[in-house]
Design a protein around this motif. Structure first.
Motif, PDB file in Angstrom:
ATOM      1  N   THR A  52     -17.261  -3.032  -8.675  1.00  0.00           N
ATOM      2  CA  THR A  52     -17.481  -1.601  -8.890  1.00  0.00           C
ATOM      3  C   THR A  52     -16.182  -0.818  -8.688  1.00  0.00           C
ATOM      4  OG1 THR A  52     -18.009  -1.055  -6.576  1.00  0.00           O
ATOM      5  CG2 THR A  52     -19.818  -1.886  -7.964  1.00  0.00           C
ATOM      6  N   ASP A  53     -16.093   0.305  -9.357  1.00  0.00           N
ATOM      7  CA  ASP A  53     -14.934   1.179  -9.175  1.00  0.00           C
ATOM      8  C   ASP A  53     -14.809   1.626  -7.732  1.00  0.00           C
ATOM      9  OD1 ASP A  53     -14.493   0.955 -11.879  1.00  0.00           O
ATOM     10  OD2 ASP A  53     -15.224   2.961 -12.385  1.00  0.00           O
ATOM     11  N   ALA A  54     -15.946   1.876  -7.085  1.00  0.00           N
ATOM     12  CA  ALA A  54     -15.920   2.332  -5.695  1.00  0.00           C
ATOM     13  C   ALA A  54     -15.340   1.268  -4.774  1.00  0.00           C
ATOM     14  CB  ALA A  54     -17.328   2.712  -5.242  1.00  0.00           C
ATOM     15  N   HIS A  55     -15.703   0.003  -4.990  1.00  0.00           N
ATOM     16  CA  HIS A  55     -15.164  -1.070  -4.162  1.00  0.00           C
ATOM     17  C   HIS A  55     -13.684  -1.281  -4.432  1.00  0.00           C
ATOM     18  CE1 HIS A  55     -19.337  -3.107  -3.388  1.00  0.00           C
ATOM     19  NE2 HIS A  55     -19.171  -1.966  -2.733  1.00  0.00           N
ATOM     20  N   ALA A  56     -13.284  -1.176  -5.697  1.00  0.00           N
ATOM     21  CA  ALA A  56     -11.868  -1.297  -6.030  1.00  0.00           C
ATOM     22  C   ALA A  56     -11.064  -0.177  -5.376  1.00  0.00           C
ATOM     23  CB  ALA A  56     -11.681  -1.278  -7.544  1.00  0.00           C
ATOM     24  N   GLN A  57     -11.597   1.032  -5.391  1.00  0.00           N
ATOM     25  CA  GLN A  57     -10.902   2.156  -4.778  1.00  0.00           C
ATOM     26  C   GLN A  57     -10.813   1.985  -3.263  1.00  0.00           C
ATOM     27  OE1 GLN A  57      -9.351   4.804  -6.439  1.00  0.00           O
ATOM     28  NE2 GLN A  57      -8.486   4.986  -4.367  1.00  0.00           N
ATOM     29  N   LEU A  58     -11.845   1.416  -2.670  1.00  0.00           N
ATOM     30  CA  LEU A  58     -11.853   1.182  -1.227  1.00  0.00           C
ATOM     31  C   LEU A  58     -10.713   0.245  -0.830  1.00  0.00           C
ATOM     32  CD1 LEU A  58     -13.498   1.785   1.382  1.00  0.00           C
ATOM     33  CD2 LEU A  58     -14.816  -0.288   0.879  1.00  0.00           C
ATOM     34  N   ILE A  59     -10.536  -0.823  -1.574  1.00  0.00           N
ATOM     35  CA  ILE A  59      -9.451  -1.759  -1.276  1.00  0.00           C
ATOM     36  C   ILE A  59      -8.098  -1.115  -1.558  1.00  0.00           C
ATOM     37  CG2 ILE A  59      -8.389  -3.929  -1.999  1.00  0.00           C
ATOM     38  CD1 ILE A  59     -11.146  -5.142  -2.147  1.00  0.00           C
ATOM     39  N   SER A  60      -8.026  -0.305  -2.612  1.00  0.00           N
ATOM     40  CA  SER A  60      -6.797   0.437  -2.885  1.00  0.00           C
ATOM     41  C   SER A  60      -6.456   1.362  -1.715  1.00  0.00           C
ATOM     42  CB  SER A  60      -6.954   1.252  -4.166  1.00  0.00           C
ATOM     43  OG  SER A  60      -5.840   2.106  -4.371  1.00  0.00           O
ATOM     44  N   ASP A  61      -7.449   2.073  -1.199  1.00  0.00           N
ATOM     45  CA  ASP A  61      -7.228   2.976  -0.069  1.00  0.00           C
ATOM     46  C   ASP A  61      -6.755   2.209   1.166  1.00  0.00           C
ATOM     47  OD1 ASP A  61      -8.036   5.074  -1.666  1.00  0.00           O
ATOM     48  OD2 ASP A  61     -10.056   5.183  -0.819  1.00  0.00           O
ATOM     49  N   TYR A  62      -7.304   1.030   1.344  1.00  0.00           N
ATOM     50  CA  TYR A  62      -6.925   0.185   2.481  1.00  0.00           C
ATOM     51  C   TYR A  62      -5.438  -0.148   2.433  1.00  0.00           C
ATOM     52  CZ  TYR A  62      -6.813  -4.077   5.350  1.00  0.00           C
ATOM     53  OH  TYR A  62      -6.496  -5.042   6.279  1.00  0.00           O
ATOM     54  N   PHE A  63      -4.973  -0.613   1.278  1.00  0.00           N
ATOM     55  CA  PHE A  63      -3.565  -0.996   1.174  1.00  0.00           C
ATOM     56  C   PHE A  63      -2.641   0.220   1.131  1.00  0.00           C
ATOM     57  CE2 PHE A  63      -5.355  -5.119   0.213  1.00  0.00           C
ATOM     58  CZ  PHE A  63      -4.493  -5.941   0.932  1.00  0.00           C
ATOM     59  N   THR A  64      -3.143   1.339   0.650  1.00  0.00           N
ATOM     60  CA  THR A  64      -2.362   2.571   0.716  1.00  0.00           C
ATOM     61  C   THR A  64      -2.160   2.982   2.170  1.00  0.00           C
ATOM     62  OG1 THR A  64      -3.145   3.310  -1.454  1.00  0.00           O
ATOM     63  CG2 THR A  64      -2.268   4.995   0.034  1.00  0.00           C
ATOM     64  N   ALA A  65      -3.198   2.847   2.987  1.00  0.00           N
ATOM     65  CA  ALA A  65      -3.073   3.157   4.414  1.00  0.00           C
ATOM     66  C   ALA A  65      -2.062   2.238   5.085  1.00  0.00           C
ATOM     67  CB  ALA A  65      -4.434   3.047   5.094  1.00  0.00           C
ATOM     68  N   ILE A  66      -2.072   0.965   4.716  1.00  0.00           N
ATOM     69  CA  ILE A  66      -1.097   0.018   5.268  1.00  0.00           C
ATOM     70  C   ILE A  66       0.310   0.402   4.834  1.00  0.00           C
ATOM     71  CG2 ILE A  66      -0.281  -2.360   5.108  1.00  0.00           C
ATOM     72  CD1 ILE A  66      -3.205  -3.237   5.126  1.00  0.00           C
ATOM     73  N   GLN A  67       0.478   0.676   3.552  1.00  0.00           N
ATOM     74  CA  GLN A  67       1.802   1.044   3.049  1.00  0.00           C
ATOM     75  C   GLN A  67       2.339   2.278   3.756  1.00  0.00           C
ATOM     76  OE1 GLN A  67       2.690   0.892  -1.288  1.00  0.00           O
ATOM     77  NE2 GLN A  67       2.999   3.087  -1.088  1.00  0.00           N
ATOM     78  N   ASN A  68       1.471   3.245   4.012  1.00  0.00           N
ATOM     79  CA  ASN A  68       1.886   4.501   4.642  1.00  0.00           C
ATOM     80  C   ASN A  68       1.852   4.453   6.168  1.00  0.00           C
ATOM     81  OD1 ASN A  68       2.150   5.561   2.055  1.00  0.00           O
ATOM     82  ND2 ASN A  68       0.123   6.479   2.059  1.00  0.00           N
ATOM     83  N   ARG A  69       1.480   3.308   6.718  1.00  0.00           N
ATOM     84  CA  ARG A  69       1.323   3.161   8.177  1.00  0.00           C
ATOM     85  C   ARG A  69       0.417   4.264   8.733  1.00  0.00           C
ATOM     86  NH1 ARG A  69       4.599  -0.334  11.074  1.00  0.00           N
ATOM     87  NH2 ARG A  69       6.113  -1.485   9.801  1.00  0.00           N
ATOM     88  N   ASP A  70      -0.673   4.490   8.038  1.00  0.00           N
ATOM     89  CA  ASP A  70      -1.594   5.573   8.390  1.00  0.00           C
ATOM     90  C   ASP A  70      -2.815   4.976   9.082  1.00  0.00           C
ATOM     91  OD1 ASP A  70      -3.329   7.715   8.529  1.00  0.00           O
ATOM     92  OD2 ASP A  70      -2.913   8.430   6.500  1.00  0.00           O
ATOM     93  N   PHE A  71      -2.746   4.856  10.411  1.00  0.00           N
ATOM     94  CA  PHE A  71      -3.843   4.238  11.153  1.00  0.00           C
ATOM     95  C   PHE A  71      -5.114   5.065  11.057  1.00  0.00           C
ATOM     96  CE2 PHE A  71      -6.296   3.839  15.120  1.00  0.00           C
ATOM     97  CZ  PHE A  71      -6.675   2.509  14.992  1.00  0.00           C
ATOM     98  N   SER A  72      -4.992   6.372  11.051  1.00  0.00           N
ATOM     99  CA  SER A  72      -6.174   7.217  10.964  1.00  0.00           C
ATOM    100  C   SER A  72      -6.941   6.948   9.679  1.00  0.00           C
ATOM    101  CB  SER A  72      -5.774   8.694  11.042  1.00  0.00           C
ATOM    102  OG  SER A  72      -6.909   9.524  10.915  1.00  0.00           O
ATOM    103  N   ALA A  73      -6.236   6.884   8.554  1.00  0.00           N
ATOM    104  CA  ALA A  73      -6.887   6.596   7.275  1.00  0.00           C
ATOM    105  C   ALA A  73      -7.472   5.189   7.275  1.00  0.00           C
ATOM    106  CB  ALA A  73      -5.895   6.762   6.133  1.00  0.00           C
TER     107      ALA A  73
END
Length: 197
Positions: A52-73
């Motif tokens: 699903t697009d929602a699941h794909a976006q969830l994983i994208s958000d996860y790696f974006t948080a890692i890339q940005n070192r954003d623990f809150s996100a």
């Protein structure tokens, strides 16, 4: 344990007919690229009939948080039952919690000490096998029998995806694979999807 690599070092063989995040039925424009020909935005590749697009976006958000070192996100994306269990386990056994664990994960995935890196592509597909029960059994052995019971509490359903991730740093000519053939559990609770990892 076979195929049970669920900690977020999380990759997948690209399915025939995979598409960009917008879906197979829609036309997509060629993405903007840098001077090396690498897309500037993170590319999500998956079969929208299977992921699903929602699941794909969830994983994208996860790696974006890692890339940005954003623990809150990052922390907002993690299944609450998993988060609380891991927080207690880490504090009791390693004297640090999920935030330091997150920092360690970022350092492990970073391909340069200067952290001038970005994820470039994520490929996703459903896991060929349902390893959820095997995962819970193995975690019960490590963390105690209450783990699986606490994880199931409040969970409506789950999905397991296989995925791979490419990244590049400023001093590299080509992308490199930083996650290959790993699994990610997506748990739904109260209509909201979360990750284990």
């Amino acid at each position: 344990m076979k195929r049970n690599r669920i900690l977020c070092l999380l990759t997948a063989v690209l399915l025939g007919g995979a598409c960009w995040m917008t879906g197979c039925d829609e036309k997509t424009e060629s993405p903007a690229v840098d001077d090396r020909g690498i897309p500037l935005e993170l590319q999500l590749i998956y079969d929208s009939a299977a992921v699903t697009d929602a699941h794909a976006q969830l994983i994208s958000d996860y790696f974006t948080a890692i890339q940005n070192r954003d623990f809150s996100a990052y922390s907002e994306l993690i299944y609450p039952g998993y988060y609380s269990e891991m927080e207690v386990y880490l504090q009791e056994n390693y004297n640090y919690g999920m935030e330091q664990s997150f920092e360690k994960r970022v350092d492990m995935l970073a391909i340069t000490d200067e952290n001038h890196f970005r994820f470039t592509q994520i490929k996703m597909e459903p896991a060929a096998e349902d390893s959820f029960e095997a995962y819970l059994t193995s975690m019960d052995q490590v963390m105690g029998e209450d783990f699986s019971e606490n994880i199931r509490s409040g969970m409506d359903e789950y999905t397991i995806l296989m995925f791979s991730v490419n990244a590049i740093s400023d001093d590299m000519e080509h992308e490199t694979t930083v996650v290959d053939n790993n699994e990610m559990i997506i748990a739904t609770s109260g209509g909201k999807a979360y990750l284990f990892g």
